[in-house]
Scaffold this motif. Structure first.
Motif, short mmCIF file in Angstrom:
data_model
loop_
_atom_site.label_atom_id
_atom_site.label_comp_id
_atom_site.label_asym_id
_atom_site.label_seq_id
_atom_site.Cartn_x
_atom_site.Cartn_y
_atom_site.Cartn_z
N PRO A 94 74.69 -6.97 10.04
CA PRO A 94 73.49 -7.75 10.37
C PRO A 94 72.20 -6.95 10.31
O PRO A 94 71.12 -7.51 10.07
N ASP A 95 72.29 -5.64 10.54
CA ASP A 95 71.08 -4.80 10.50
C ASP A 95 70.49 -4.78 9.09
O ASP A 95 69.27 -4.87 8.91
N ILE A 96 71.36 -4.66 8.09
CA ILE A 96 70.88 -4.68 6.70
C ILE A 96 70.41 -6.08 6.33
O ILE A 96 69.36 -6.26 5.69
N ALA A 97 71.18 -7.09 6.74
CA ALA A 97 70.82 -8.47 6.45
C ALA A 97 69.45 -8.83 7.03
O ALA A 97 68.67 -9.57 6.42
N LEU A 98 69.16 -8.30 8.21
CA LEU A 98 67.88 -8.58 8.87
C LEU A 98 66.71 -8.06 8.03
O LEU A 98 65.70 -8.76 7.85
N ILE A 99 66.83 -6.85 7.53
CA ILE A 99 65.78 -6.29 6.68
C ILE A 99 65.56 -7.15 5.44
O ILE A 99 64.43 -7.44 5.04
N GLU A 100 66.65 -7.58 4.84
CA GLU A 100 66.57 -8.34 3.59
C GLU A 100 65.98 -9.73 3.80
O GLU A 100 65.16 -10.20 3.00
N VAL A 101 66.39 -10.42 4.87
CA VAL A 101 65.85 -11.76 5.08
C VAL A 101 64.38 -11.71 5.49
O VAL A 101 63.60 -12.64 5.20
N LYS A 102 63.96 -10.62 6.12
CA LYS A 102 62.53 -10.44 6.39
C LYS A 102 61.74 -10.31 5.09
O LYS A 102 60.63 -10.85 4.97
N ARG A 103 62.30 -9.58 4.15
CA ARG A 103 61.64 -9.46 2.84
C ARG A 103 61.55 -10.82 2.17
O ARG A 103 60.54 -11.16 1.55
N ALA A 104 62.61 -11.60 2.29
CA ALA A 104 62.62 -12.94 1.72
C ALA A 104 61.55 -13.81 2.37
O ALA A 104 60.81 -14.54 1.69
N LEU A 105 61.45 -13.73 3.68
CA LEU A 105 60.48 -14.56 4.41
C LEU A 105 59.04 -14.28 3.96
O LEU A 105 58.24 -15.21 3.82
N GLY A 106 58.73 -13.00 3.72
CA GLY A 106 57.38 -12.68 3.28
C GLY A 106 57.00 -13.41 2.00
O GLY A 106 55.90 -13.98 1.89
N GLY A 107 57.91 -13.40 1.02
CA GLY A 107 57.63 -14.09 -0.24
C GLY A 107 57.58 -15.60 -0.07
O GLY A 107 56.73 -16.28 -0.67
N TYR A 108 58.46 -16.14 0.74
CA TYR A 108 58.48 -17.59 0.96
C TYR A 108 57.19 -18.07 1.63
O TYR A 108 56.64 -19.11 1.26
N ARG A 109 56.73 -17.31 2.61
CA ARG A 109 55.49 -17.70 3.30
C ARG A 109 54.30 -17.69 2.36
O ARG A 109 53.46 -18.59 2.39
N GLU A 110 54.24 -16.68 1.51
CA GLU A 110 53.11 -16.60 0.58
C GLU A 110 53.17 -17.72 -0.45
O GLU A 110 52.13 -18.24 -0.87
N ALA A 111 54.39 -18.10 -0.85
CA ALA A 111 54.53 -19.13 -1.88
C ALA A 111 54.40 -20.54 -1.32
O ALA A 111 53.81 -21.42 -1.96
N TYR A 112 54.97 -20.78 -0.12
CA TYR A 112 55.11 -22.15 0.38
C TYR A 112 54.28 -22.46 1.62
O TYR A 112 54.09 -23.63 1.95
N GLY A 113 53.81 -21.45 2.34
CA GLY A 113 53.15 -21.71 3.61
C GLY A 113 54.15 -21.76 4.77
O GLY A 113 55.36 -21.80 4.56
N ASP A 114 53.62 -21.80 5.99
CA ASP A 114 54.47 -21.70 7.17
C ASP A 114 55.29 -22.95 7.46
O ASP A 114 56.28 -22.87 8.20
N MET A 115 54.91 -24.09 6.92
CA MET A 115 55.56 -25.35 7.30
C MET A 115 56.73 -25.73 6.39
O MET A 115 57.39 -26.74 6.62
N HIS A 116 57.01 -24.95 5.38
CA HIS A 116 58.07 -25.30 4.44
C HIS A 116 59.45 -25.09 5.07
O HIS A 116 59.65 -24.19 5.89
N SER A 117 60.42 -25.93 4.67
CA SER A 117 61.76 -25.86 5.25
C SER A 117 62.45 -24.53 4.96
O SER A 117 63.23 -24.03 5.78
N THR A 118 62.16 -23.95 3.78
CA THR A 118 62.75 -22.65 3.45
C THR A 118 62.25 -21.56 4.38
O THR A 118 63.01 -20.67 4.80
#
Length: 254
Positions: free
Chosen positions: A208-232
């Motif tokens: 989970p420690d590695i997974a946490l780092i990776e999903v945080k990286r994913a979140l950064g790109g999703y927020r920039e692309a979709y905004g905070d209100m997107h389901s992703t």
């Protein structure tokens, strides 16, 4: 009669049944519900299978031979349609190979279509073979770092996940991540998709420690692309919270 258990058609009916035009031949005294062998009085005899539910399981279900025949016919029609689609894809593949040669981009595109078809049928070995051949063509004609080559690697990675081949999936996802990041930039949502794919594998492997780092990286790109209100974005935030709990950081998991 082949669809019935023990080769017989048994019909269970209550003493005050509202089913008309049926004559009961035998009564079984050991049950509270009379079980009869019925005959339909219409021109064409229809065998009935009446399933008596337990007290609280709802109404009687009646299925006729016509219903079962209809179900069989539908299944046969769907199977025939599936076979016809595959034949059409193979016909296109032969034509493309004949016109352009075995290593043409058009051939690779059709192989992707056939691979997708096999994947939908859960024929993962066949799908993987199509994707591997398509990747070889894309790589030789377009280069490894082009979109079609990268996308095919991602397809193959997902198949390896389905086959519980995590190491192979990780290798393909990492290759695709490096290439896609160089091609589209770190904040592109398809790059985030790959970070998320990696996090899912590491989480499933008990990291989970590695997974946490990776999903945080994913979140950064999703927020920039979709905004905070997107389901992703919302899903990624939920995953981060649960991963914090898994690593023992309960303050941040709230």
């Amino acid at each position: 009669m082949d669809d019935y258990d023990n080769g017989s058609v048994m019909s269970s009916c209550s003493e005050h049944s509202t089913i008309s035009n049926l004559s009961c031949a035998n009564t079984v005294a050991t049950t509270d519900i009379e079980t009869c062998i019925s005959e339909a009085t219409e021109d064409n005899e229809i065998a009935l299978r009446i399933e008596m539910p337990d007290n609280d399981q709802g109404p009687i279900t009646i299925q006729t031979e016509d219903d079962m025949t209809s179900d069989d016919a539908l299944a046969a029609a769907q199977e025939e349609d599936t076979e016809n689609k595959l034949k059409e894809y193979k016909k296109k593949l032969r034509s493309a190979r004949s016109l352009s040669g075995k290593h043409d981009i058009a051939v690779a595109d059709i192989l992707i279509n056939i691979g997708e078809f096999h994947e939908r049928q859960t024929e993962y070995n066949k799908a993987l073979g199509c994707y591997e051949e398509a990747l070889h063509i894309y790589s030789s004609k377009l280069g490894d770092d082009q979109s079609r080559s990268i996308d095919t690697r991602v397809r193959m990675g997902h198949l390896h996940v389905l086959r519980d081949e995590d190491e192979l999936a990780l290798d393909l996802f990492c290759q695709a991540l490096f290439m896609r990041n160089a091609l589209k930039g770190d904040s592109h949502p398809t790059v985030s998709d790959l970070w998320y794919d990696l996090s899912c594998i590491h989480r499933a492997r008990g990291q989970p420690d590695i997974a946490l780092i990776e999903v945080k990286r994913a979140l950064g790109g999703y927020r920039e692309a979709y905004g905070d209100m997107h389901s992703t974005v919302a899903k990624s935030v939920e995953d981060i919270a649960s991963l914090y709990a898994e690593v023992g950081n309960f303050k941040k998991s709230d």
